[in-house]
Design an enzyme around this catalytic site. Structure first.
Site, PDB file in Angstrom:
ATOM      1  N   ASP A 147      -0.347   2.450   8.316  1.00 35.73           N
ATOM      2  CA  ASP A 147      -0.907   1.722   9.463  1.00 35.73           C
ATOM      3  C   ASP A 147      -0.120   1.870  10.752  1.00 35.73           C
ATOM      4  OD1 ASP A 147      -1.933  -1.199   7.470  1.00 35.73           O
ATOM      5  OD2 ASP A 147      -2.555   0.901   7.489  1.00 35.73           O
TER       6      ASP A 147
ATOM      7  N   ARG B  30       0.840  -5.080  -5.538  1.00 38.00           N
ATOM      8  CA  ARG B  30       0.813  -6.280  -4.709  1.00 38.00           C
ATOM      9  C   ARG B  30       1.053  -7.430  -5.699  1.00 38.00           C
ATOM     10  NH1 ARG B  30      -0.689  -4.539   0.248  1.00 38.00           N
ATOM     11  NH2 ARG B  30      -2.062  -2.721   0.412  1.00 38.00           N
TER      12      ARG B  30
ATOM     13  N   GLY C 263       0.837  -1.202   0.000  1.00 38.59           N
ATOM     14  CA  GLY C 263       0.000   0.000   0.000  1.00 38.59           C
ATOM     15  C   GLY C 263       0.873   1.253   0.000  1.00 38.59           C
TER      16      GLY C 263
ATOM     17  N   ARG D  13      -5.775  -1.751   8.473  1.00 40.41           N
ATOM     18  CA  ARG D  13      -5.735  -3.206   8.244  1.00 40.41           C
ATOM     19  C   ARG D  13      -6.070  -3.933   9.547  1.00 40.41           C
ATOM     20  NH1 ARG D  13      -4.033  -6.224   3.970  1.00 40.41           N
ATOM     21  NH2 ARG D  13      -2.684  -4.683   3.022  1.00 40.41           N
TER      22      ARG D  13
ATOM     23  N   THR E 251       4.126   2.480   5.422  1.00 44.23           N
ATOM     24  CA  THR E 251       2.696   2.148   5.498  1.00 44.23           C
ATOM     25  C   THR E 251       1.998   3.149   6.411  1.00 44.23           C
ATOM     26  OG1 THR E 251       1.046   0.554   6.308  1.00 44.23           O
ATOM     27  CG2 THR E 251       3.215   0.487   7.353  1.00 44.23           C
TER      28      THR E 251
ATOM     29  N   ASP F  12       2.088  -0.158  11.888  1.00 46.80           N
ATOM     30  CA  ASP F  12       1.946  -1.493  12.520  1.00 46.80           C
ATOM     31  C   ASP F  12       3.182  -2.351  12.331  1.00 46.80           C
ATOM     32  OD1 ASP F  12       0.096  -3.265   9.880  1.00 46.80           O
ATOM     33  OD2 ASP F  12       1.836  -1.903   9.827  1.00 46.80           O
TER      34      ASP F  12
ATOM     35  N   ASP G 138       4.514  -4.509   6.389  1.00 41.50           N
ATOM     36  CA  ASP G 138       5.057  -5.780   6.885  1.00 41.50           C
ATOM     37  C   ASP G 138       5.046  -6.876   5.823  1.00 41.50           C
ATOM     38  OD1 ASP G 138       2.319  -5.759   6.959  1.00 41.50           O
ATOM     39  OD2 ASP G 138       2.134  -6.800   8.865  1.00 41.50           O
TER      40      ASP G 138
HETATM   41  O1  F6P Z   1      -1.666  -1.337   4.578  1.00 40.60           O
HETATM   42  C1  F6P Z   1      -2.135  -0.083   4.187  1.00 40.60           C
HETATM   43  C2  F6P Z   1      -3.599  -0.181   3.840  1.00 40.60           C
HETATM   44  O2  F6P Z   1      -4.058   1.079   3.477  1.00 40.60           O
HETATM   45  C3  F6P Z   1      -4.465  -0.721   4.962  1.00 40.60           C
HETATM   46  O3  F6P Z   1      -4.749   0.261   5.946  1.00 40.60           O
HETATM   47  C4  F6P Z   1      -5.677  -1.159   4.183  1.00 40.60           C
HETATM   48  O4  F6P Z   1      -6.473  -2.102   4.870  1.00 40.60           O
HETATM   49  C5  F6P Z   1      -5.010  -1.800   2.956  1.00 40.60           C
HETATM   50  O5  F6P Z   1      -3.799  -1.091   2.742  1.00 40.60           O
HETATM   51  C6  F6P Z   1      -5.838  -1.726   1.696  1.00 40.60           C
HETATM   52  O6  F6P Z   1      -5.134  -2.500   0.740  1.00 40.60           O
HETATM   53  P1  F6P Z   1      -5.379  -2.258  -0.827  1.00 40.60           P
HETATM   54  O7  F6P Z   1      -4.776  -0.950  -1.195  1.00 40.60           O
HETATM   55  O8  F6P Z   1      -4.659  -3.414  -1.490  1.00 40.60           O
HETATM   56  O9  F6P Z   1      -6.869  -2.292  -1.031  1.00 40.60           O
END
Ligand code: F6P
Length: 320
Positions: A129, A73, A12, A173, A127, A131, A104
């Site tokens: 988050d 991803r 992300g 997340r 990130t 986290d 992570d």
């Molecule tokens: O890890 C960062 C984040 O924004 C999380 O807070 C969220 O749940 C996730 O990515 C969303 O993932 P994607 O961008 O693949 O939908």
């Protein structure tokens, strides 16, 4: 001394990733080393979508959110064959070390590359988050928290106008850090996080009592890992009888021009990562502890779960 490295962003995106990449590039060039940019994370590494960078490639980006290198991803990276192909693509270009900026999941992918090939890796926690274990801070978390409190400020206006309760669902997340930090800063009455149990019957009862005592509106911030904002809003409306509306903040939390904190801290981390990888260090992640840059063992960072500060959880209860 290593003379050629690469940098990539993965997972992300987050505000400040550009500041970190820019610092890696300019630090490497300052030492006389070569630095490659890999587009679109591990996907680009597998597709050999990479280019040698000059200082001008990272000009005019420190103020921009997102990541100019792109991110993705990448499922193929989950396979040993994929990682071996990535390793080959690096070595074929004479690249001797890799800086990975991501969350992570991305750092776990970097560890596998290092374990399977011995290729030098240094990670940066990118990130919103916040986290990643071992660091008080991750790149983008400050800007995201400020985006959330801006939304809370706006929602308070309409909640007050209509005497409504508002449930705001935020990202994170499986971590409640964004909800907790922004909820406290935004003066929310309730903050629901995955790290703490909560009782909607109890909350609904308290909401009704506060309205009976003349309270004009209530803000409830819900971390996405604690449940569906929509369902929680519906349940609270039914249980309390108070007109309750829901806002899901979503991807706006990932964008925006990075804050001063994110720009400076990301630049400090980028410089540390470049100097470390160039001096032959590997399997570490740079982060912050009590305001100072620290290096964390990569395996520890990706195998330990970061816990939400209990003092913050207590403070939220006291201030509600
Ligand atoms: O890890 C960062 C984040 O924004 C999380 O807070 C969220 O749940 C996730 O990515 C969303 O993932 P994607 O961008 O693949 O939908």
């Amino acid at each position: 001394m290593i003379k050629s490295i690469a940098v990539m962003t993965s997972g992300g995106d987050s505000p400040g990733m550009n500041a970190a990449s820019r610092a890696v590039v300019r630090t490497a060039l300052f030492t006389g080393a070569k630095v490659w940019g890999i587009n679109n994370g591990y996907h680009g590494l597998l597709e050999e979508d990479m280019f040698e960078m000059q200082s001008k490639n990272v000009g005019d980006i420190i103020q921009r959110g997102g990541t100019f290198l792109g991110t993705a991803r990448c499922r193929r990276w989950q396979t040993p064959e994929g990682r071996m192909q990535g390793y080959k693509n690096l070595v074929d270009r004479g690249i001797q070390g890799l800086v990975v900026i991501g969350g992570d999941g991305s750092l776990r992918g970097a560890e596998l590359l290092s374990q399977e090939t011995g290729f030098p890796i240094v990670g940066l926690p990118g990130t919103i988050d916040n986290d990643v274990w071992g660091t008080d801070y991750t790149i983008g978390c400050d800007t995201a928290a400020n985006t959330i409190i801006d939304a809370i400020n706006k929602l308070r206006d309409t909640a007050s106008a209509h005497r409504r309760a508002i449930v705001l669902e935020v990202m994170g997340r499986s971590s409640g850090w964004l909800a907790m930090t922004a909820g406290i800063s935004g003066g929310a009455e309730y903050i629901l996080v995955p790290e703490e149990e909560y009782d909607l019957d109890e909350i609904a009862k308290e909401m009704k009592a506060s309205y009976d005592a003349g309270k004009r509106y209530i803000m409830i911030v819900v971390a996405e890992g604690a449940g569906s904002g929509k369902k929680i809003g519906q349940e609270l409306w039914e249980k309390s009888g108070i007109d309750t509306r829901v806002s899901i903040l979503g991807y706006v939390q990932r964008g925006g021009s990075p804050s001063v904190i994110d720009r400076v801290k990301a630049s400090m981390l980028g410089e540390s990562a470049a100097l470390a990888i160039l001096s032959g260090l590997s399997d570490i992640v740079f982060g912050f502890q009590k305001g100072n840059v620290v290096s964390i063992n990569l395996h520890d960072a990706v195998t330990n779960k970061k816990h939400l500060d209990p003092d913050l959880i207590h403070l939220a209860k006291v201030l509600a």
